[in-house]
Design an enzyme around this catalytic site. Structure first.
Site, PDB file in Angstrom:
ATOM      1  N   LYS A  42      58.869  17.443 -15.312  1.00  0.00           N
ATOM      2  CA  LYS A  42      57.240  17.210 -14.251  1.00  0.00           C
ATOM      3  C   LYS A  42      56.761  16.269 -12.941  1.00  0.00           C
ATOM      4  O   LYS A  42      58.430  15.590 -13.187  1.00  0.00           O
ATOM      5  CB  LYS A  42      56.395  16.516 -15.413  1.00  0.00           C
ATOM      6  CG  LYS A  42      54.782  16.258 -14.741  1.00  0.00           C
ATOM      7  CD  LYS A  42      54.436  14.610 -16.218  1.00  0.00           C
ATOM      8  CE  LYS A  42      53.311  14.245 -15.614  1.00  0.00           C
ATOM      9  NZ  LYS A  42      53.162  13.743 -16.666  1.00  0.00           N
ATOM     10  N   GLU A  54      47.086  19.045 -22.726  1.00  0.00           N
ATOM     11  CA  GLU A  54      47.569  17.335 -22.587  1.00  0.00           C
ATOM     12  C   GLU A  54      46.860  16.666 -22.767  1.00  0.00           C
ATOM     13  O   GLU A  54      46.135  15.763 -21.842  1.00  0.00           O
ATOM     14  CB  GLU A  54      48.331  17.935 -21.763  1.00  0.00           C
ATOM     15  CG  GLU A  54      49.207  15.974 -21.682  1.00  0.00           C
ATOM     16  CD  GLU A  54      49.741  15.523 -19.844  1.00  0.00           C
ATOM     17  OE1 GLU A  54      49.869  14.943 -19.493  1.00  0.00           O
ATOM     18  OE2 GLU A  54      49.566  17.242 -18.904  1.00  0.00           O
ATOM     19  N   THR A  84      51.144  11.022 -21.501  1.00  0.00           N
ATOM     20  CA  THR A  84      51.246   9.990 -21.149  1.00  0.00           C
ATOM     21  C   THR A  84      52.060   8.968 -21.605  1.00  0.00           C
ATOM     22  O   THR A  84      51.507   7.946 -22.862  1.00  0.00           O
ATOM     23  CB  THR A  84      49.951   8.968 -20.681  1.00  0.00           C
ATOM     24  OG1 THR A  84      49.255   9.135 -19.597  1.00  0.00           O
ATOM     25  CG2 THR A  84      50.703   7.507 -20.242  1.00  0.00           C
TER      26      THR A  84
END
Length: 214
Positions: free
Chosen positions: A134, A44, A74
């Site tokens: 998440k 990621e 992000t």
């Protein structure tokens, strides 16, 4: 297999996503390479990395499909998500839940992992088609929080990020997480240029997740 399902399956099989934060494109690539060599294919690349989209594109060119599952992290809005997808991101990760990003990812059939902390947020995200919740920041709750969520929402697909370490990764998995997101606990040695150590830690995480799943 449908690409979206294939991506999710590969991430769940891996059981771990390496959250890559770095000060430069070069450092991000070195961290990613070290993680992949340690058996962690899910990378990621966070959009706090300068030129994150170029890192994603570069990784896609340098590593074969079977060795890499690259996503963008992000991601705060749909505009950034689209940039990441065009660069080759196979999944999108946000620190929070954004309806527009969920809509865009569903449009292009790209898995979306949205950060949530409360049951209300989780239910809202699930109703919007978010593929993986998440649990963020995981450090605020710990592994026991997973059991608390799974009580009323056993169908929830959960992946914690933050607060996951070699000492507790087995508990996150045993409590019902399909995978874990790991940042500094895995990539921290990059600050001293110790990329071989990242590979060693990656191997330890992979082994502990395998053991927990037995």
């Amino acid at each position: 297999m449908i690409p979206k399902i294939e991506t999710l399956t590969r991430i769940m099989n891996a059981g771990i996503v390496a959250v890559v934060r770095a000060d430069s494109e070069e450092q991000a690539e070195k961290i990613s390479k070290a993680c992949i060599e340690g058996g962690v294919p899910a990378i990621e690349v966070t959009f706090t990395v300068p030129g994150a989209q170029y890192v994603i594109s570069s990784l896609k060119k340098k590593f074969p499909k079977e060795a890499l599952i690259v996503g963008a992290g992000t991601v705060l809005d749909s505009e950034t998500a689209r940039i990441a997808i065009l660069a080759g991101a196979e999944y999108i990760v946000s620190p929070g839940f954004d309806p527009e990003t969920a809509r865009l990812c569903n449009r292009y059939q790209i898995p979306y992992m949205a950060g949530c902390m409360t049951l209300t947020e989780i239910i809202t995200a699930m109703e919007a088609g978010v593929d993986v919740i998440k649990v963020f920041p995981g450090s605020a709750f710990g592994p026991d929080f997973i059991k608390a969520i799974k009580g009323p929402l056993p169908q929830t697909v959960l992946m914690p990020t933050g607060g996951v370490s070699l000492d507790n990764v087995d508990q996150w998995i045993k409590n019902g997480c399909v995978a874990v997101g790991v940042g500094g606990e895995l990539t921290g040695p990059a600050k001293k240029g110790e990329y071989e150590k990242i590979t060693e830690i990656a191997k330890e995480f992979v082994e502990k997740i395998k053991e927990a799943r037995k």
